[in-house]
Design an enzyme around this catalytic site. Structure first.
Site, PDB file in Angstrom:
ATOM      1  N   ARG A 188       6.482   7.730  30.843  1.00  0.00           N
ATOM      2  CA  ARG A 188       5.635   8.461  31.797  1.00  0.00           C
ATOM      3  C   ARG A 188       5.224   7.583  32.977  1.00  0.00           C
ATOM      4  NH1 ARG A 188       1.982  12.407  27.882  1.00  0.00           N
ATOM      5  NH2 ARG A 188       3.281  14.223  28.279  1.00  0.00           N
ATOM      6  N   LYS A 202       8.615  29.017  14.378  1.00  0.00           N
ATOM      7  CA  LYS A 202       7.921  30.289  14.181  1.00  0.00           C
ATOM      8  C   LYS A 202       7.931  31.204  15.394  1.00  0.00           C
ATOM      9  CE  LYS A 202       4.609  28.749  10.737  1.00  0.00           C
ATOM     10  NZ  LYS A 202       3.186  28.536  10.486  1.00  0.00           N
ATOM     11  N   GLY A 210       8.850  19.438  22.984  1.00  0.00           N
ATOM     12  CA  GLY A 210       8.854  18.144  22.306  1.00  0.00           C
ATOM     13  C   GLY A 210      10.048  17.958  21.379  1.00  0.00           C
ATOM     14  N   GLY A 214       3.350  21.360  26.905  1.00  0.00           N
ATOM     15  CA  GLY A 214       2.603  22.608  27.037  1.00  0.00           C
ATOM     16  C   GLY A 214       2.768  23.283  28.389  1.00  0.00           C
TER      17      GLY A 214
END
Ligand code: ADP
Ligand code: MG
Length: 396
Positions: free
Chosen positions: A36, A197, A354, A377
């Site tokens: 990063r 999921k 991720g 996110g």
């Protein structure tokens, strides 16, 4: 795209407040992965080359509005200096006298790093007073933290409303890639959505079926769709109470002209562990005491055909339990197909998430993708069709 880039704003002699994401992993006070930090280099160098003074604003971990010494950005200072090859002047607060002193002390070509914005409770509340105190430090705001753009915080959203602003190079690359994949893509477009999921990716599936031509559903979430179609999935991970939701997504896809692709054959095993004995069976033939852990070769062949007919691909979520051998072949093979088509100039490929990034790295495919988002996110919310406050504020 209403936002400006670094090319559109004058910065000679100006103090430029740059919001970055340098929330790097650390162990016992040392940075263990500087990815990063390395990624903000183009923006920092560009601003310095144009005569601006770089003042970095960033959060680190979750101090929840209190000063937590272990979460000081001071711990990141040396790694930042090493990565940038520049002197870093640290300010022990992101506002006020300490921040002003650090900025004043920095010479031409030095980089100022201000303390964790989340040491102030106003950061996560997007308090206009805190944003105002930050704005008082500089002349221009540059946001290079796409990965923090899904949060309306003082240093991501509030500040952008108070100063002339532009997107940094990393933000610019991310927005352009995502726009090319889903905003105004070259059609046909295929989306691959896998992972564990359905319940965690409902909004994502709902948005995609209205926007893409082909939707490949894989991983554990495919099991829920198979159940919804009345198929036996044995002891597989499946959300049986989501069957109605899955059927609604299938109906929405049909109405929108989006073709859904589910597994044709599957790799099943009795145990979810490395080296477990496995067999490949037709999708309708999962034994009652076995679980589906990967897609089979017929499925990969079908996906290859779909990828070959498409011009744009967007991918989130592995096709199987890729972390465990021998349940990674479908994810690996599909990733390689996408990578090869991209390298041949036939496909624009964008991926994020991720586990997805880990899977594409494992497959040796990441380097050939057009763009790999590490934003987590923010990438998912963008795929869900949500407005990211940090991006919207750059446009305002
Ligand atoms: P991302 O982090 O890229 O958004 P997810 O977190 O949604 O992806 O999904 C990744 C997880 O899904 C992995 O841990 C993987 O093992 C799991 N998974 C994929 N297929 C299956 C399956 N058939 N059964 C159980 N878990 C699965
Ligand atoms: Mg994940």
């Amino acid at each position: 795209m209403g936002w400006k880039t670094l090319d559109d704003v004058a910065m000679a002699g100006k103090t430029v407040l740059v919001r970055v994401d340098i929330n790097v992993p650390m162990e016992s006070g040392r940075v263990t992965d500087s990815t990063r930090i390395d990624k903000i280099k183009p923006t920092v160098e560009d601003i310095i080359a144009r005569g601006g003074k770089v003042v970095l604003l960033a959060h680190f971990d979750r101090p929840k509005g209190k000063v937590v010494p272990e979460m000081s950005l001071g711990h990141v200072k040396d790694a930042l200096a090493a990565s940038l090859g520049r002197k870093v002047v640290f300010g022990s607060d992101c506002i006020g006298a300490a921040a002003k002193a650090a900025i004043a002390a920095a010479g031409q070509g030095d980089v100022v790093l201000l303390e964790n914005t989340r040491f102030h409770g106003g950061e996560e509340k997007n308090d206009p007073a805190l944003a105002g105190e930050m704005a008082a430090l500089g002349d221009l705001f540059v946001n290079d933290a796409f990965s923090a753009a899904h949060r309306a915080h003082a240093s991501t959203e509030g500040l952008a409303r108070l100063l002339p602003k532009a997107a940094g190079r990393l933000m610019e690359a991310e927005l352009k890639a995502l726009e090319a994949a889903l905003g105004a893509p070259v059609r046909p477009v295929v989306a691959v959505v896998g992972g564990a999921k359905v319940s965690t990716k409902l909004d994502l599936l709902g948005n995609l079926v209205g926007r893409v031509d082909h939707l490949v559903i894989g991983g554990g979430m495919a099991n829920t769709f198979l159940v919804a179609q009345g198929r036996e999935v044995g002891t597989s991970l499946a959300e049986r109470d989501m069957a109605d939701t899955a059927r609604a997504i299938l109906a929405k896809a049909a109405a929108a002209g989006c073709t859904i692709h589910l597994p044709l054959d599957v790799v099943v095993a009795r145990a979810f562990k490395a080296g477990a004995a496995s067999e490949t069976v037709d999708v309708g033939a999962c034994p009652a005491d076995a679980m589906i852990l990967d897609a089979g070769p017929l499925t990969v062949a079908a996906l290859t055909k779909v990828f070959e007919t498409c011009k744009t691909l967007i991918w989130n979520g592995p096709l199987g339990a890729f972390e465990i051998e021998p349940f990674n072949p479908a994810t690996n093979a599909a990733a390689r197909v996408a990578a090869d088509l991209t390298r041949a100039g036939k496909l624009v490929s964008v991926a994020g998430g991720g586990d997805t990034v880990a899977a594409l790295n494992q497959a040796g495919a990441a380097a050939d993708f057009t763009f790999i988002s590490t934003a987590g996110g923010a990438f998912l919310e963008w795929m869900e069709g949500k407005t990211l406050p940090g991006v919207a504020a750059l446009n305002a």
